[in-house]
Design an enzyme around this catalytic site. Structure first.
Site, mmCIF file in Angstrom:
data_model
loop_
_atom_site.group_PDB
_atom_site.id
_atom_site.type_symbol
_atom_site.label_atom_id
_atom_site.label_comp_id
_atom_site.label_asym_id
_atom_site.label_seq_id
_atom_site.Cartn_x
_atom_site.Cartn_y
_atom_site.Cartn_z
ATOM 1 N N ARG A 47 -6.598 -20.730 -0.574
ATOM 2 C CA ARG A 47 -5.602 -20.524 0.474
ATOM 3 C C ARG A 47 -4.500 -21.576 0.406
ATOM 4 N NH1 ARG A 47 -4.101 -21.315 5.854
ATOM 5 N NH2 ARG A 47 -3.606 -19.354 6.944
ATOM 6 N N LEU A 70 11.122 2.361 7.102
ATOM 7 C CA LEU A 70 10.444 2.749 5.874
ATOM 8 C C LEU A 70 11.123 3.986 5.308
ATOM 9 C CD1 LEU A 70 7.964 2.186 4.035
ATOM 10 C CD2 LEU A 70 6.800 3.979 5.323
ATOM 11 N N ARG A 81 8.645 4.078 -4.450
ATOM 12 C CA ARG A 81 8.574 3.189 -3.288
ATOM 13 C C ARG A 81 7.582 2.051 -3.520
ATOM 14 N NH1 ARG A 81 7.239 6.052 2.275
ATOM 15 N NH2 ARG A 81 5.194 6.274 1.303
ATOM 16 N N GLU A 105 12.472 3.920 14.064
ATOM 17 C CA GLU A 105 11.473 4.885 13.622
ATOM 18 C C GLU A 105 10.276 4.811 14.559
ATOM 19 O OE1 GLU A 105 10.204 3.857 9.660
ATOM 20 O OE2 GLU A 105 10.183 1.722 10.121
ATOM 21 N N TYR A 115 0.842 -1.193 0.000
ATOM 22 C CA TYR A 115 0.000 0.000 0.000
ATOM 23 C C TYR A 115 0.877 1.242 0.000
ATOM 24 C CZ TYR A 115 0.990 1.143 4.893
ATOM 25 O OH TYR A 115 1.618 1.511 6.064
ATOM 26 N N LYS A 146 6.657 -1.433 2.090
ATOM 27 C CA LYS A 146 5.407 -0.911 2.663
ATOM 28 C C LYS A 146 4.294 -1.933 2.419
ATOM 29 C CE LYS A 146 3.116 3.607 3.123
ATOM 30 N NZ LYS A 146 3.549 3.893 4.496
#
Length: 279
Positions: free
Chosen positions: A100, A202, A52, A178, A33, A146
């Site tokens: 799955r 990140l 990114r 962070e 995302y 991310k």
């Protein structure tokens, strides 16, 4: 939140967006995302965000369903359709729908969803500052991706809130990395210090912008790990991020940072950032 979503290339009302229960994002958090800031109806620093997003997709061996150029055009249309002036735009891409099973499925189409949210600038927090608590960083070793796997961030944030703080500052064996959803910088002898952009943090877009602004303004900056002791003894500290911009940290673990209020370097960077976005 905007009424119109972008779902697999189509603009639809929210109630018509249907995600399968067999989506791998639901099973495994198998997706990526990004959150874009929108100022004046325009995407802020889109090139850094798309870079990114593409890097994370490549690292997860996830195929981008659309190239960045055409995707940017779609996102700009989404902003216009929702008449968003100031806020955020969320983009999520999962590997797609498949029974799955752990192995990466073949021939599965990625699923892209995007939506907008009205979100004002965090003026009050940027003025008053926030209080933080240090928490051990228990995340995996690819924090530069991310991804949707954010449960450790959720638990750290809740631990901070339970302790009466506003945010958690993460550290690995005493070295600060962070925060839960932002990067952190401290000021030592008038110079910025922040963790290097490696696999442990990140690579924040706002972080990159602040370092760029600092360089142009002649503010020294060093990218290196710093300790909890250095954090507690810092002259100033602040977080950077898409939704927090440049927000001072005024106390950590119940101890004031500097004079217990935003310092001159933080204030200068806040002004430089405001000038950049036309505020």
């Amino acid at each position: 939140m905007g009424d119109i979503y972008l779902f697999d290339g189509r603009f639809l009302p929210k109630e018509e967006v249907n995600i399968s229960p067999e989506d791998r994002g639901y099973y495994y958090g198998d997706g990526i995302y990004d959150v874009f800031r929108v100022y004046g109806g325009r995407l802020f620093e889109p090139e850094l965000h798309f870079r990114r997003l593409e890097r994370t997709a490549a690292g997860l061996r996830l195929q981008m369903p659309i190239e960045s150029g055409p995707l940017q055009t779609k996102l700009e249309e989404l902003i216009a359709r929702n008449r968003l002036t100031e806020g955020t735009l969320y983009v999520q891409i999962t590997r797609g729908t498949s029974p799955r099973s752990l192995p990466l499925p073949q021939g599965v189409a990625p699923v892209l969803v995007a939506y907008t949210t009205e979100f004002p600038r965090p003026v009050a927090a940027m003025e008053a500052g926030i209080r933080a608590k240090t928490v051990e960083d228990i995340r995996w070793l690819h924090c530069d991706y991310k991804t949707l796997n954010l449960l450790p961030n959720v638990l750290a944030k809740q631990e901070a809130l339970d302790a009466g703080a506003d945010d958690a500052i993460l550290h690995r064996s005493g070295l600060v990395t962070e925060c839960c959803a932002s990067n952190i910088m401290i000021v030592q002898n008038g110079s910025l210090v922040t963790h290097p952009a490696n696999n442990l943090i990140l690579h924040g877009v706002t972080r990159a912008v602040i370092l760029r602004l600092a360089q142009a303004a002649g503010i020294p900056a060093e990218e290196r790990p710093f300790s909890l002791e250095e954090l507690h003894e810092a002259e100033e500290a602040f977080i950077t991020g898409t939704t927090v911009e440049v927000t001072p940290i005024v106390a950590v673990d119940g101890r004031p940072i500097g004079g217990g209020s935003a310092g001159p370097v933080t204030r200068r960077l806040q002004q430089l950032f405001a000038n950049l976005i036309g505020q």
